[in-house]
Design an enzyme around this catalytic site. Structure first.
Site, short mmCIF file in Angstrom:
data_model
loop_
_atom_site.label_atom_id
_atom_site.label_comp_id
_atom_site.label_asym_id
_atom_site.label_seq_id
_atom_site.Cartn_x
_atom_site.Cartn_y
_atom_site.Cartn_z
N SER A 1 0.84 -1.20 0.00
CA SER A 1 0.00 0.00 0.00
C SER A 1 0.89 1.27 0.00
O SER A 1 1.76 1.41 -0.85
CB SER A 1 -0.97 -0.05 1.19
OG SER A 1 -1.94 0.96 1.11
N ARG B 1 -12.51 6.67 8.83
CA ARG B 1 -12.00 5.31 8.83
C ARG B 1 -13.01 4.34 8.23
O ARG B 1 -12.66 3.42 7.48
CB ARG B 1 -11.64 4.89 10.25
CG ARG B 1 -11.12 3.47 10.38
CD ARG B 1 -9.83 3.25 9.59
NE ARG B 1 -9.29 1.93 9.80
CZ ARG B 1 -8.14 1.49 9.30
NH1 ARG B 1 -7.41 2.28 8.54
NH2 ARG B 1 -7.72 0.27 9.53
N ASP C 1 -9.00 -4.93 -6.18
CA ASP C 1 -8.59 -3.72 -5.45
C ASP C 1 -9.37 -2.51 -5.96
O ASP C 1 -9.28 -2.15 -7.13
CB ASP C 1 -7.08 -3.50 -5.64
CG ASP C 1 -6.51 -2.47 -4.67
OD1 ASP C 1 -7.22 -1.51 -4.32
OD2 ASP C 1 -5.34 -2.62 -4.29
N HIS D 1 -8.04 -4.41 -1.62
CA HIS D 1 -6.80 -3.75 -1.23
C HIS D 1 -6.18 -4.39 0.01
O HIS D 1 -4.97 -4.32 0.21
CB HIS D 1 -7.08 -2.27 -0.97
CG HIS D 1 -5.83 -1.44 -0.83
ND1 HIS D 1 -5.00 -1.17 -1.88
CD2 HIS D 1 -5.27 -0.84 0.25
CE1 HIS D 1 -3.98 -0.43 -1.46
NE2 HIS D 1 -4.12 -0.21 -0.17
N ASP D 2 -7.01 -5.00 0.84
CA ASP D 2 -6.51 -5.63 2.07
C ASP D 2 -5.99 -7.05 1.85
O ASP D 2 -5.63 -7.73 2.83
CB ASP D 2 -7.62 -5.68 3.14
CG ASP D 2 -7.64 -4.43 4.02
OD1 ASP D 2 -6.75 -3.58 3.84
OD2 ASP D 2 -8.54 -4.31 4.86
#
Lengths: 353, 353
Positions: free
Chosen positions: B156, B217, B297, B327-328
């Site tokens: 990332s 978040r 992603d 993305h994780d």
């Protein structure tokens, strides 16, 4: 209802002259000839799914002669009864690219009916189900003396309500055209909307809901559009006065401010919630359904449209578009949507005839 | 630096015993044997790209003997110097699934170096470029007496900084492994982050930044995950006390609250901005680069990884994963990432030997 068939014929002639006089592409952008339209409101009582029996006001608009086949036309939660300019109501409509003389939704060929969503005026601070909207539309059609729609043409939330309408009022609709809508809210899209509502709630803490609502709208715009479009439109971020400003921020500011000027936070919250309550059993729908899906739609994955098609029991048709506009393709891909609507409506007419 | 090779050998033996005593899958979850680690901080002066010369404190952690080949390991903006538990620092690390005895990033085989991002403590309320982070890492390596990294392993934001490091300090790195990172911020992802920052700003207006940071978040989590995962995990929305609550809200609440408890709003804002300033010319990178991309992603479209590969001049390798974690994936797809890291590091070792 308010004008004779000859008026429509005159409009067609006027339209022809207009098209000859101007360059064709410009004329296509906004037809000079306009049919007349009517507006009105009716009071009804309705048993709402989550909120009990309520007295409600429905505000509607029609275009085209009432003797023509009726189409109900419905868009996203920000859409409203005014589809396109008419003689009486000249202001911009939300679906001008498809509604007008010579267009797929032609008021000289169809009687177009539309309304403001329940809750759109911000007066209903209650849970609103898409099923409630469908029942309200049935009540509106009663009041207008329309027994049966040739088709329910819905986009986004309007497509969800169209599926509800076909499920709950099967005798009253010949066909559903469902563009970028589904039988159930996707949990990821629902989460995205829930966070938009949290932005409004955060803004409300300081008794100034406009900033929260603007942020909610900006978040919604991201969900309506795509990375592909943003990559074409926007460049690199800049450092301005020690802070980073990304290239899309001017555009997002514009979207947020425009929305705040015309939307009540309560209307946004309750209609946004309403999308998340969508639950229709597709097997309960008997009318033919045209499902229009967009590969790039970030709110409705293609797999959801496949699931809908698989679970429908009646005649079905699937049209898959590719568009960098994602969920907003319906408002941007004029030619492709035009072709799909004409084809679906022509088939429906031939079945009806 | 602080312990002899014999310690590492003892750890290997201990590790072997431990693996035999416990069921293998459980042992793989968290190795019982731990190497020793060191922590420290150094003061440096650095010319920052957008903010002039500054005195800065760098906080680092190392695992594994200093005589082993050095790897710099860096993660997302929420990651930090503590990769995995060690004898001295037993708390959970952010990349335990890859760091530990017998894992791909094995401190008995490599000297692992990591640090807290510039700005992570919230003390720097200035624009921070990923290039600044790369220069800070070079200064840290000077202080630790490490001339050259065998590899920079970044995920990332860490991958972005890794590309910067290879571009700016070419003599100091043998290879870059860039997982879910790119040479430039995508305008759509940048817009998504800008709206997260607006959520913090909206919260700050009421002198309670925690709610704004929590919302930011929650929005970020949506961008890290995928509709595919949410469809598997979450069901339909419910009406609770007259309001709609979507199925993912408990999870999002948890993510937001956990983040607020450990993050300064200033740190979030400045590191989030920093991602949007990423600009590296891939042709300036000479080291071999392994680009790891994830099809799902939502922050880094696959086309961006293709563009990076096409524009790199040195040896390149592309690995494309499919993962519902988007993305994780780097934090969730333990086996796939393990394989890729081992392969890339083995090639690098054989070249070096």
């Amino acid at each position: 209802m308010s004008f004779a068939p000859s008026t429509a014929a005159a409009d067609r002639a006027e339209s022809f002259v207009s098209y000859s006089a101007a360059a064709a592409p410009i004329a296509f952008e906004r037809p000079a000839a306009r049919v007349t339209a009517t507006r009105g409101e009716i009071g009804i009582e309705l048993e709402l799914r989550h909120s009990g029996r309520r007295a409600l006001t429905l505000r509607y608009e029609t275009q085209g002669d009432a003797s023509l086949p009726a189409l109900f036309v419905a868009g996203g939660i920000s859409a409203h009864k005014h589809l396109a300019p008419s003689r009486e109501f000249g202001e911009q409509g939300w679906w001008e690219c498809q509604v007008g003389n010579g267009r797929s939704l032609d008021p000289t060929r169809y009687h177009l009916v539309s309304f403001d969503w329940l809750g759109a005026d911000g007066s209903l601070d209650i849970a609103l189900d898409p099923a409630d909207q469908a029942d309200a539309i049935a009540a509106l059609l009663d009041a207008l003396g329309i027994d049966r729609l040739q088709a329910f043409v819905g986009y986004s939330y309007g497509a969800m309500v169209g599926l509800q309408f076909a499920s709950r009022h099967p005798a009253r609709v010949g066909e559903v055209i469902s563009i970028s809508g589904t039988h159930r809210a996707h949990p990821y899209a629902a989460a995205w909307r829930a966070l938009q509502r949290r932005a409004v709630a955060l803004g409300a803490l300081q008794c100034d809901e406009s900033q929260g609502l603007a942020l909610a709208r900006e978040l919604a715009v991201l969900s309506y559009r795509t990375p592909e479009e943003f990559a074409e439109r926007f460049g690199a971020a800049q450092v301005v006065d020690g802070r980073v400003r990304v290239a899309a921020e001017d555009y997002l500011d514009h979207c947020g401010n425009k929305y705040v000027a015309r939307t009540s936070p309560t209307a946004f919250l309750r209609l946004s919630e309403s999308i998340d309550l969508q639950q229709v059993d597709p097997s309960s729908i008997r009318a033919p359904v045209t499902v229009v899906a967009v590969t790039e739609d970030r709110l409705i994955p293609l797999s959801e449209s496949y699931d809908l098609i698989e679970r429908l029991r009646g005649e079905t048709r699937l049209r898959v578009l590719r568009s960098i506009y994602g969920h907003d393709a319906c408002l941007k891909e004029q030619a492709q949507i035009d072709t799909i609507l004409r084809e679906a409506l022509a088939d429906c007419t031939s079945v009806a005839a």
